[in-house]
Write an enzyme that holds these catalytic residues in place. Structure first.
Site, short mmCIF file in Angstrom:
data_model
loop_
_atom_site.label_atom_id
_atom_site.label_comp_id
_atom_site.label_asym_id
_atom_site.label_seq_id
_atom_site.Cartn_x
_atom_site.Cartn_y
_atom_site.Cartn_z
N ASP A 69 0.86 -1.18 0.00
CA ASP A 69 0.00 0.00 0.00
C ASP A 69 0.90 1.24 0.00
OD1 ASP A 69 -2.36 1.57 0.36
OD2 ASP A 69 -1.83 1.79 2.46
N THR A 102 -2.99 5.17 -4.01
CA THR A 102 -1.89 5.92 -3.39
C THR A 102 -0.56 5.64 -4.08
OG1 THR A 102 -1.77 4.14 -1.78
CG2 THR A 102 -2.93 6.10 -1.12
N THR A 103 -0.41 4.44 -4.65
CA THR A 103 0.84 4.11 -5.35
C THR A 103 0.86 4.81 -6.71
OG1 THR A 103 0.67 1.94 -4.33
CG2 THR A 103 2.33 2.19 -6.02
N ASP A 400 -9.01 -0.01 2.11
CA ASP A 400 -9.06 0.46 0.72
C ASP A 400 -10.38 0.08 0.07
OD1 ASP A 400 -6.58 1.37 1.16
OD2 ASP A 400 -5.58 0.34 -0.49
#
Length: 535
Positions: A69, A102-103, A400
């Protein structure tokens, strides 16, 4: 900072304690900043997509975290450079606002910086690059609106929501149980969602984990699970139709606020004191019995005397329950939190259909389940896993998935994943570049190239030939005018993401592009870095 002039009239800057500071200016400063941003993006690049790798991080006190994550990796990394900290904040703001992607947002920002570096080397002014990026991000934003699709779901047909949550979970360690976990996440969100206002309060979903068992033992409890047990081992382990008194006052005799001491010099006085204490406890327990409570949940502890009395009076009790859990129990059971025994009335009791104590394995681990509540707007997802790291990573994955389900209830638009949305935006931005006469068109083209880096990273992480795969998919999109072609990461045999059921939320994708562009513009505008020199 003051300006001074040398003998030839050339200005130079005097900085306080100049010898202890280092200074980077102009292109050097921009290049140093860009390379710091790229370094952070490079770390996350390999953990993008369903075949992405995990990172193992060890904290100073020896705690190990294994995750892919993006936000968690960057939070745990001890980043020193100020520009790298901006990238960490970028992924954090994506996490707060959207909860997923988020990545991708950091990888995109890294690619934009890489392209900007080439433009700066050609002599294009950084402000013109930033303006070009701003124009390109607007074009990409509008293109996403155009290729997005709306879908309607009913509480009776949750399949679209489940499919989108499965896309999120497919890039995590828990991907083997993605269908099962996606269903749990969607049911939890639907249970607490206000569908008329299209809003979800994720605070009402408690995610609790316990080591032991296997991932498939994870369950959704329509109620609250508390990591406590009954205060006395002989109290009943199951209470049907429980009326719950929720207390924040301790089961003990009142103490004066001032400093005091009690002098006891005879046996009689001691006996009087202990009788008086017992009477206090008696009154407290009797008050709870009088209002009809069949279970007491207390924020504080109580001593053995009180425990013994509660046991004798057939009043089961739970002690040391945290404040957040008390609030959730009050919401779920429709009860009121009572700060003083005098204020306890029958209306303030919470109601639950079943309260039971459940023990796990051969250990003495027990948990309290409060189920079939009067108001089932508070639910608990109870996660099991083989070790602590697995449970923690599953919690992050579930978070998530919950965020994705919440975003879909707020905004029902989706775009297709697998890099298809980015390739489509890249084609649209490339086509629009010719309409701009100024230097900005170079920046707009570079933005299109940067968007290609996400599908390229997906292909690379899946073990495919990145450039070949990307160019094949791109030409297919243009030839068939089909914006849903993406990278076939799982080797299913089709590039059409509609058939593969790979969805992502529209607001998540748009947020990624806007946030990445904002941060890159900010980094490009810095041309002077003054920092204390290291000893």
């Amino acid at each position: 900072m003051a300006l001074a002039f040398d003998d030839f009239g050339r200005p130079f800057i005097i900085i306080k304690e100049q010898a202890q500071k280092t200074r980077l200016r102009g292109l050097d400063a921009q290049k140093a900043n860009i390379s710091a941003g790229k370094a952070v993006a490079r770390i996350l690049r390999t953990s993008l997509g369903p075949k992405g790798m995990d990172k193992m991080l060890q904290s100073p006190d020896g705690e190990v975290t294994i995750t892919n994550d993006g936000a968690t990796i960057l939070e745990q990394m001890d980043v020193d450079n100020q520009i790298a900290k901006l990238m960490v904040e970028l992924s954090r703001s994506q996490d707060y606002e959207i909860g997923d992607g988020t990545t991708g947002v950091v990888v995109l920002a890294g690619a934009l910086l890489e392209q900007a570096e080439r433009l700066l080397e050609r002599g294009i002014h950084p402000i013109r690059v930033a303006e070009g990026y701003e124009m390109a991000s607007r074009i990409a934003f509008e293109n996403l609106e155009r290729i997005s699709q709306k879908f309607d779901f009913e509480p009776s047909n949750l399949e679209p929501l489940i499919q989108t949550c499965m896309t999120t979970l497919s890039s995590k360690i828990v991907s083997r149980c993605k269908r099962f976990l996606a269903e749990i996440a969607v049911k939890a969100v639907i249970a607490v969602a206000d569908l008329e206002r299209r809003d979800v309060n994720l605070d009402l979903i408690k995610v609790e984990g316990k080591v032991g068992g296997k991932l498939e033992d994870t369950e959704l409890i329509y109620g609250i699970a508390v990591d406590k047990d009954m205060s006395h081992p002989q109290m009943p382990k199951q209470i049907a139709d429980a009326k719950i008194a929720i207390l924040t006052c301790p089961f003990e005799p009142p103490k004066p606020k001032t400093k005091h001491k009690v002098d006891i010099d005879t046996v009689e006085k001691f006996q009087t004191l202990s009788l008086q204490e017992r009477k206090y406890f008696d009154d407290m327990v009797q008050k709870c019995k009088d209002v009809g409570a069949t279970l007491v949940i207390c924020q504080w502890g109580f001593d053995d005397e009180a425990n013994h009395l509660l046991m004798h009076r057939n009043l089961p009790a739970v002690r040391w329950v945290g404040g957040v859990e008390l609030e959730l129990i009050a919401i779920a059971t429709g009860g009121r939190i009572v700060p003083r025994f005098q204020e306890l009335t029958p209306e303030k009791l919470g109601k639950a259909g079943l309260v039971r104590e459940k023990s796990f394995g051969t250990t003495k681990d027990r948990m309290l389940y409060i189920e079939h509540c009067a108001n089932s707007r508070a639910v608990t997802i109870f996660i099991r896993g083989g070790n602590k790291m697995m449970v923690e990573e599953t919690k992050r994955s579930i978070h998530d998935a919950l965020c994705v389900a919440r975003n879909l209830i707020r905004n029902k638009s989706i775009v297709y994943g697998g890099g298809s949305a980015e390739i489509s935006c890249s084609i649209a931005v490339e086509a629009a570049a010719d309409r701009y006469p100024g230097v900005e068109q170079y920046a707009i083209r570079s933005f299109a190239d940067a968007l290609d880096s996400i599908p390229m990273a997906l292909a690379e992480n899946s073990g495919l030939q990145p450039i070949e795969t990307l160019s094949a998919v791109k030409s297919q999109q243009i030839k068939e005018n089909n914006p849903y072609c993406g990278i076939d990461c799982n080797d299913i045999g089709t590039n059409d993401m509609r058939e593969q059921n790979v969805f992502e939320t529209l607001i998540g994708k748009q947020q990624q592009i806007l946030l990445a562009t904002q941060v890159v513009k900010m980094i490009l505008k810095i041309d002077d870095v003054i920092s204390p020199s290291e000893y």
